[in-house]
Design a protein around this motif. Structure first.
Motif, short mmCIF file in Angstrom:
data_model
loop_
_atom_site.label_atom_id
_atom_site.label_comp_id
_atom_site.label_asym_id
_atom_site.label_seq_id
_atom_site.Cartn_x
_atom_site.Cartn_y
_atom_site.Cartn_z
N THR A 176 5.58 11.61 4.80
CA THR A 176 4.19 11.16 4.94
C THR A 176 4.14 9.64 4.95
O THR A 176 3.47 9.04 5.81
N ILE A 177 4.86 9.01 4.04
CA ILE A 177 4.84 7.55 3.97
C ILE A 177 5.47 6.95 5.24
O ILE A 177 4.99 5.95 5.77
N ARG A 178 6.53 7.60 5.71
CA ARG A 178 7.17 7.13 6.94
C ARG A 178 6.16 7.12 8.09
O ARG A 178 6.03 6.14 8.82
N LEU A 179 5.39 8.20 8.22
CA LEU A 179 4.39 8.29 9.29
C LEU A 179 3.29 7.25 9.09
O LEU A 179 2.77 6.68 10.05
N MET A 180 2.92 7.03 7.83
CA MET A 180 1.86 6.03 7.57
C MET A 180 2.31 4.63 7.96
O MET A 180 1.54 3.87 8.56
N ILE A 181 3.53 4.27 7.59
CA ILE A 181 4.02 2.93 7.94
C ILE A 181 4.09 2.79 9.47
O ILE A 181 3.67 1.77 10.03
N THR B 128 -8.18 9.62 3.26
CA THR B 128 -8.08 10.12 4.64
C THR B 128 -6.75 9.76 5.29
O THR B 128 -6.10 10.58 5.91
N LEU B 129 -6.37 8.49 5.16
CA LEU B 129 -5.15 8.01 5.82
C LEU B 129 -3.93 8.81 5.35
O LEU B 129 -3.07 9.20 6.14
N PHE B 130 -3.88 9.08 4.05
CA PHE B 130 -2.77 9.84 3.50
C PHE B 130 -2.86 11.30 3.93
O PHE B 130 -1.90 11.89 4.41
N ALA B 131 -4.05 11.88 3.76
CA ALA B 131 -4.24 13.32 4.02
C ALA B 131 -3.87 13.66 5.47
O ALA B 131 -3.17 14.64 5.73
N MET C 120 -8.49 1.32 11.39
CA MET C 120 -7.37 1.21 10.45
C MET C 120 -7.76 0.32 9.27
O MET C 120 -7.40 0.58 8.13
N ARG C 121 -8.51 -0.74 9.56
CA ARG C 121 -8.96 -1.62 8.48
C ARG C 121 -9.82 -0.84 7.48
O ARG C 121 -9.65 -0.94 6.27
N ALA C 122 -10.72 -0.02 8.00
CA ALA C 122 -11.59 0.77 7.11
C ALA C 122 -10.75 1.75 6.28
O ALA C 122 -10.98 1.93 5.07
N GLU C 123 -9.75 2.36 6.92
CA GLU C 123 -8.92 3.33 6.19
C GLU C 123 -8.03 2.68 5.14
O GLU C 123 -7.82 3.23 4.07
N THR C 124 -7.50 1.50 5.45
CA THR C 124 -6.65 0.85 4.45
C THR C 124 -7.51 0.32 3.29
O THR C 124 -7.07 0.30 2.14
N THR C 125 -8.75 -0.06 3.61
CA THR C 125 -9.64 -0.50 2.53
C THR C 125 -9.94 0.66 1.58
O THR C 125 -9.94 0.50 0.36
N ALA C 126 -10.16 1.84 2.16
CA ALA C 126 -10.42 3.02 1.33
C ALA C 126 -9.19 3.36 0.47
O ALA C 126 -9.31 3.71 -0.71
N ASN D 161 0.83 -1.20 0.00
CA ASN D 161 0.00 0.00 0.00
C ASN D 161 0.87 1.26 0.00
O ASN D 161 0.60 2.22 -0.72
N ASN D 162 1.91 1.23 0.81
CA ASN D 162 2.76 2.42 0.91
C ASN D 162 3.66 2.59 -0.30
O ASN D 162 3.83 3.68 -0.80
N HIS D 163 4.24 1.48 -0.78
CA HIS D 163 5.16 1.70 -1.90
C HIS D 163 4.41 1.96 -3.21
O HIS D 163 4.94 2.61 -4.10
N ASP D 164 3.17 1.52 -3.31
CA ASP D 164 2.43 1.85 -4.52
C ASP D 164 2.09 3.34 -4.58
O ASP D 164 2.03 3.93 -5.66
N ILE D 165 1.88 3.95 -3.40
CA ILE D 165 1.68 5.41 -3.39
C ILE D 165 2.95 6.09 -3.89
O ILE D 165 2.92 6.96 -4.76
N ASP D 166 4.08 5.66 -3.35
CA ASP D 166 5.37 6.24 -3.72
C ASP D 166 5.63 6.07 -5.22
O ASP D 166 5.91 7.04 -5.94
N ASP D 167 5.50 4.84 -5.70
CA ASP D 167 5.75 4.58 -7.12
C ASP D 167 4.72 5.29 -8.01
O ASP D 167 5.03 5.77 -9.09
#
Ligand code: MG
Length: 379
Positions: free
Chosen positions: A246-251, A221-224, A290-296, A199-205
Motif C-alpha cells: 500500500t505504501i509503495r503504491l502511495m509513494i 481516503t488516500l490510504f484506503a 492530491m494536495r487535498a488528500e495529503t492534507t487530510a 507522510n508515508n513513513h509515519d504511517i509505517d512507523d
C-alpha cells in the motif's frame, strides 16, 4: 572540463552557473559543485548525529523506526527520482535533502519548540536556520574557514523557512523571504520530497508501533484507495506485506502526481532560466486533488499519531529534559564544556552557545546529560 549540466533543463540549477561559495575555492574538477557540497555534508559531524535523532518515536524505543538519518536518505532517494524526471539537478537535490535536517534538536519537533521558548528573549530558535548555522558556522572541518562553505544554491535549499526578522540578518540568502520570491526548483522539489517521505513513513512507523491500526487507516481516503487496490491484486495478503504494498503504491501515486502537475506548470510558464523560476509562483506542486488528500492524511496523523497519549508522554518528558538543561546551563554556565562557555558576561552570546550545544545533542546524549546534571548517582 566535464559538462555536468548537459542533461539539465534550462530552468534547472546549473553547477557551472552557481552563485558560488562565501570563500572562493578552486573548481572541484572531477565533481560538480553540488556533488562537492553533498560530499562535505556526508562527511560532517552533524550528519552522523542524525542516526541518533528522531522525529516521532525516540531513538531507543525500537531499532526499526525511522531516524533522521534514514529519513534524510529517503528524502534524497525520492527527490532524485523526481529531479531526474523533470530534468532538474539531482546532485543539488541530493545535497539539500541530506542536509535539510542537520539543525534539528533532539526529540523531534518538541525539542525545537521548547528551545525556541527558552530562547525567546535571546533571538529565538528555528531549526531551518540552525541547519544553515551548522553548515555555515558550526562544523569544524577546514583550515581556511568555519562551516562547510557550501554553494549559495544548497544553502538556499536548506533554508526552507525563516522569520522576517532573521531574514533581514541573512543578506543575500534571506532576501527571498522579504521579496516573497521562490527558491530554485530543486529547493521546491526537495521540500515536497520531504513531505512524501514523512507522510508515508509515519504511517509505517505508526502501524509498526501499534499506535495506529489498519482499520483506523481506512478513514484516510488516500490510504484506503491504495489498500483496496492491493487487496484486489493480492486477495488476503497478510499484514506487513499488504502495508508495504500500500505504501509503495502511495509513494508512486504521489511522485507521479507531482511530476505530472509540475511538468505541465513548467510547460506553461516556460521559464528561460533560474532567474525566471525565482520570480514565478511555485512551479513544483501537487495537483489540487492530491494536495487535498495529503492534507487530510496529515490531519489524521496529527490527531491520531502525533497526539497519541503515549507520544504525548514522551513529548512532555522530552520537553522537560530540554528545558531543564537550558535553565541549568543559563544559571550556571560553568556546567558547560569549556568550548561552550563565553568568557564575557554577554548573556545573548551565552544563550546562543547553549542553544547550539543542546541542538547538537542526540536523543540519548540529552537524556544522559540530564542525568549527569541532575542525578546524584551519575557522574
Ligand atoms: Mg524532513
Amino acid at each position: 572540463m566535464i559538462d555536468f549540466d548537459c542533461n539539465l533543463a534550462p530552468y534547472a540549477a546549473h553547477s557551472a552557473k552557481s552563485r558560488g561559495r562565501h570563500f572562493a575555492e578552486p573548481a572541484p574538477g572531477s565533481r560538480s559543485e553540488f556533488q562537492r557540497d553533498r560530499d562535505r555534508i556526508i562527511h560532517s559531524t552533524a550528519f552522523r548525529r542524525l542516526e541518533y535523532k528522531t522525529q516521532v518515536f525516540l531513538n531507543h524505543e525500537g531499532d526499526l523506526f525511522r531516524t533522521r538519518l534514514t529519513h534524510s536518505i529517503e528524502v534524497a532517494q525520492i527527490g532524485r527520482t523526481l529531479a531526474r524526471s523533470l530534468r532538474l539537478n539531482e546532485d543539488l537535490v541530493e545535497a539539500t535533502a541530506l542536509a535539510h535536517d542537520l539543525g534539528h534538536t533532539p526529540f523531534g519537533h518538541v525539542g525545537q519548540d521548547v528551545l525556541n521558548e527558552c530562547m525567546k528573549d535571546y533571538g529565538g530558535f528555528e531549526h531551518n536556520l540552525q541547519s544553515l548555522r551548522v553548515v555555515d558556522h558550526l562544523e569544524e572541518h577546514y583550515g581556511a574557514f568555519d562551516g562547510l562553505n557550501l554553494t549559495f544554491e544548497t544553502r538556499e535549499g536548506i533554508l526552507k523557512h525563516c522569520s522576517l526578522n532573521n531574514a533581514r540578518l541573512l543578506g543575500d540568502l534571506g532576501q527571498r523571504f522579504l521579496d516573497k520570491t521562490q527558491p530554485s526548483l530543486e529547493a521546491q522539489l526537495t521540500n515536497l520530497a520531504d513531505e512524501i517521505a514523512y507522510n508515508n513513513h509515519d504511517i509505517d512507523d505508526g502501524l509498526r508501533s501499534g499506535l495506529l491500526t489498519m482499520a483506523q487507516m481506512e478513514e484516510v481516503t488516500l490510504f484506503a484507495r491504495h489498500r483496496h487496490a492491493v487487496e484486489a491484486q493480492y486477495p488476503g495478503l497478510p499484514g506487513r506485506r499488504a502495508l508495504y504494498e500500500t505504501i509503495r503504491l502511495m509513494i508512486t501515486a504521489m511522485t507521479a502526481d507531482l511530476v505530472e502537475t509540475s511538468a505541465a506548470l513548467l510547460r506553461d510558464a516556460a521559464p528561460a532560466g533560474i532567474d525566471d523560476v525565482r520570480a514565478a509562483p511555485p512551479l513544483i506542486r501537487f495537483s489540487d486533488q492530491m494536495r487535498a488528500e495529503t492534507t487530510a492524511l496529515k490531519r489524521f496523523l496529527y490527531a491520531n499519531l502525533y497526539r497519541h497519549f503515549k507520544v504525548n508522554r514522551m513529548r512532555v518528558k522530552a520537553s522537560r529534559i530540554v528545558r531543564d538543561l537550558f535553565d541549568a546551563f543559563m544559571t550556571d554556565p560553568v556546567l558547560l564544556p569549556p568550548d561552550y562557555q563565553v568568557a564575557s558576561s554577554d548573556t545573548l552570546k551565552q544563550a546562543r552557545k547553549i542553544a547550539d550545544y543542546i541542538a547538537g545533542m542526540t536523543d540519548r546524549y540529552a537524556i544522559r546529560e540530564h542525568k549527569r546534571i541532575f542525578s546524584l548517582d551519575e557522574l
